[in-house]
Write a protein that holds these residues in place. Structure first.
Motif, PDB file in Angstrom:
ATOM      1  N   LYS A   1       0.827  -1.213   0.000  1.00 19.32           N
ATOM      2  CA  LYS A   1       0.000   0.000   0.000  1.00 19.32           C
ATOM      3  C   LYS A   1       0.859   1.260   0.000  1.00 19.32           C
ATOM      4  CE  LYS A   1      -3.660   2.318   2.629  1.00 19.32           C
ATOM      5  NZ  LYS A   1      -4.554   2.229   3.808  1.00 19.32           N
ATOM      6  N   LEU A   2       1.883   1.287   0.860  1.00 23.55           N
ATOM      7  CA  LEU A   2       2.759   2.458   0.920  1.00 23.55           C
ATOM      8  C   LEU A   2       3.614   2.578  -0.331  1.00 23.55           C
ATOM      9  CD1 LEU A   2       3.956   2.534   4.651  1.00 23.55           C
ATOM     10  CD2 LEU A   2       2.261   3.983   3.525  1.00 23.55           C
ATOM     11  N   SER A   3       4.062   1.441  -0.842  1.00 19.63           N
ATOM     12  CA  SER A   3       4.884   1.462  -2.050  1.00 19.63           C
ATOM     13  C   SER A   3       4.125   2.058  -3.232  1.00 19.63           C
ATOM     14  CB  SER A   3       5.357   0.052  -2.389  1.00 19.63           C
ATOM     15  OG  SER A   3       6.123   0.049  -3.576  1.00 19.63           O
ATOM     16  N   LEU A   4       2.856   1.694  -3.347  1.00 20.11           N
ATOM     17  CA  LEU A   4       2.046   2.207  -4.451  1.00 20.11           C
ATOM     18  C   LEU A   4       1.719   3.686  -4.276  1.00 20.11           C
ATOM     19  CD1 LEU A   4      -0.444  -0.767  -4.962  1.00 20.11           C
ATOM     20  CD2 LEU A   4       1.488  -0.121  -6.417  1.00 20.11           C
TER      21      LEU A   4
ATOM     22  N   SER B   1      15.938  -0.322  -4.225  1.00 20.27           N
ATOM     23  CA  SER B   1      14.483  -0.324  -3.999  1.00 20.27           C
ATOM     24  C   SER B   1      14.187  -1.119  -2.736  1.00 20.27           C
ATOM     25  CB  SER B   1      13.766  -0.955  -5.185  1.00 20.27           C
ATOM     26  OG  SER B   1      13.919  -0.158  -6.351  1.00 20.27           O
ATOM     27  N   LEU B   2      13.323  -0.591  -1.901  1.00 20.31           N
ATOM     28  CA  LEU B   2      12.979  -1.309  -0.689  1.00 20.31           C
ATOM     29  C   LEU B   2      12.106  -2.518  -1.034  1.00 20.31           C
ATOM     30  CD1 LEU B   2      12.082   1.502   1.892  1.00 20.31           C
ATOM     31  CD2 LEU B   2      14.294   0.452   1.416  1.00 20.31           C
ATOM     32  N   PRO B   3      12.347  -3.651  -0.357  1.00 24.74           N
ATOM     33  CA  PRO B   3      11.524  -4.838  -0.578  1.00 24.74           C
ATOM     34  C   PRO B   3      10.094  -4.596  -0.123  1.00 24.74           C
ATOM     35  CG  PRO B   3      13.016  -5.186   1.260  1.00 24.74           C
ATOM     36  CD  PRO B   3      13.425  -3.905   0.630  1.00 24.74           C
ATOM     37  N   VAL B   4       9.150  -5.035  -0.944  1.00 29.19           N
ATOM     38  CA  VAL B   4       7.736  -4.791  -0.676  1.00 29.19           C
ATOM     39  C   VAL B   4       7.070  -6.063  -0.162  1.00 29.19           C
ATOM     40  CG1 VAL B   4       5.523  -4.147  -1.721  1.00 29.19           C
ATOM     41  CG2 VAL B   4       7.642  -3.012  -2.445  1.00 29.19           C
TER      42      VAL B   4
END
Length: 278
Positions: free
Chosen positions: A252-255, A272-275
Motif C-alpha cells: 500500500k505504501l509502495s504504491l 528499492s525497498l523490498p515490498v
C-alpha cells in the motif's frame, strides 16, 4: 433651502472622506514607504504612486484603516526585507514571493500575531527560520521554498496549531524533524524535498490525520518507513524516495509513493525497498 441642504450634505461627505483617509496610520504608511525604498521601488514591475491614497497602491489591502495584506509577488523587489515591516500588527498576509530579495528573515517576524500567510518563496534569502515564527498563533501557510536558507526547524514549531501548509523545499535545511512537528494536526501539505534533513521519521507521524500531501524526496532520512503512514486516510500524494530508508514496506505504501520507495544506500547507489505483498 434645498440648495443649503445639498451643500451641507456635500460638506459632510467631504469631511468624512478626508477623515477616513486621515484615519490610516501615518506610521503604517511610513513602513510601506520604507519597504518601497529599500527594495528599489523605482524598478518594480507594478510601481507605487505614493501621492495616491494607500488603497490604490498595488498589492496593498486595507480594512478598517489598517494594512491587512501586502502581496507583491513577482514584482522585481530587490534588497532586504525591512525590519519595520514587523510593526504592521494587523497584517494577515505577507507575500513577497518570486522576487530577488536577499538577507535574512526579520528576527522579530513573530510580532505579527494576526499573520495567516507568510510567503517568501523563490528569493535569495539566507540564514535560518527565526524562532519567533513559532509564536504566530494564526499562521496557516509558511512558504519559504527555493531560497538559500539553512539550519534546523525550530524546536517549538509544534505551537503553530493552525498551520496547514509547510513548504520549505529546495533549501539547505538540516537536522532531525523536532518532536513537536508531529503535533501539527492541522497540516494538509508538507513539502520538504531537496534539503538535508536527517534522522528517523517518528511513528507519531500517524497523528497528522489531515495530511493530504507529504513530500520528503531527496533528503537523508533513515531507518524504517513508519507503518503508521497507512493511518493517514486523507493522504493522496506522497514521495519519500531518494532517502536512506531501509527495511520492508507494505504494498500500500509502495504504491502511494511516487517513485515506489526508490532509495539511496550509504554509498549513494540507488536501491528499492523490498515490498511485502498482500
Amino acid at each position: 433651502m434645498r440648495k443649503k441642504i445639498t451643500l451641507l450634505f456635500f460638506i459632510v461627505t467631504v469631511f468624512f472622506s478626508i477623515s477616513a483617509f486621515a484615519a490610516i496610520s501615518q506610521a503604517e504608511k511610513d513602513v510601506l514607504i520604507k519597504l518601497n525604498q529599500v527594495t528599489n521601488g523605482q524598478k518594480w514591475i507594478n510601481k507605487w504612486d505614493i501621492s495616491q491614497p494607500m488603497e490604490k497602491w498595488y498589492g496593498v489591502k486595507i480594512v478598517d484603516d489598517k494594512v491587512v495584506s501586502i502581496n507583491l509577488r513577482n514584482n522585481n523587489l530587490t534588497g532586504r526585507i525591512p525590519v519595520e515591516i514587523t510593526t504592521l500588527l494587523n497584517l494577515q498576509e505577507l507575500n513577497l514571493g518570486t522576487n530577488l530579495l536577499n538577507g535574512e528573515i526579520p528576527l522579530n517576524i513573530g510580532n505579527l500575531k494576526s499573520l495567516q500567510v507568510l510567503d517568501l518563496s523563490f528569493n535569495k534569502l539566507t540564514g535560518f527560520i527565526p524562532v519567533s515564527v513559532c509564536s504566530l498563533p494564526n499562521l496557516k501557510a509558511l512558504v519559504l521554498d527555493r531560497n538559500i536558507l539553512s539550519g534546523e526547524l525550530p524546536q517549538q514549531i509544534g505551537k503553530l496549531s493552525m498551520l496547514e501548509n509547510l513548504s520549505l523545499y529546495e533549501n539547505s535545511f538540516q537536522g532531525q524533524l523536532p518532536a513537536s512537528f508531529y503535533e501539527l494536526k492541522s497540516l494538509k501539505s508538507v513539502s520538504l524535498y531537496t534539503n538535508r534533513f536527517t534522522g528517523k521519521l517518528n511513528s507519531a507521524i500517524g497523528n497528522l490525520i489531515m495530511l493530504e500531501n507529504l513530500n520528503l524526496f531527496d533528503n537523508d532520512f533513515k531507518g524504517q518507513v513508519p507503518i503508521e503512514l497507512e493511518k493517514l486516510t486523507r493522504l493522496k500524494k506522497m514521495n519519500i524516495s531518494y532517502n536512506l530508508f531501509t527495511g520492508q514496506v507494505s504494498n500500500k505504501l509502495s504504491l502511494l509513493d511516487k517513485l515506489n520507495m526508490t532509495m539511496r544506500n550509504e554509498v549513494g547507489n540507488v536501491v528499492s525497498l523490498p515490498v511485502i505483498k498482500g
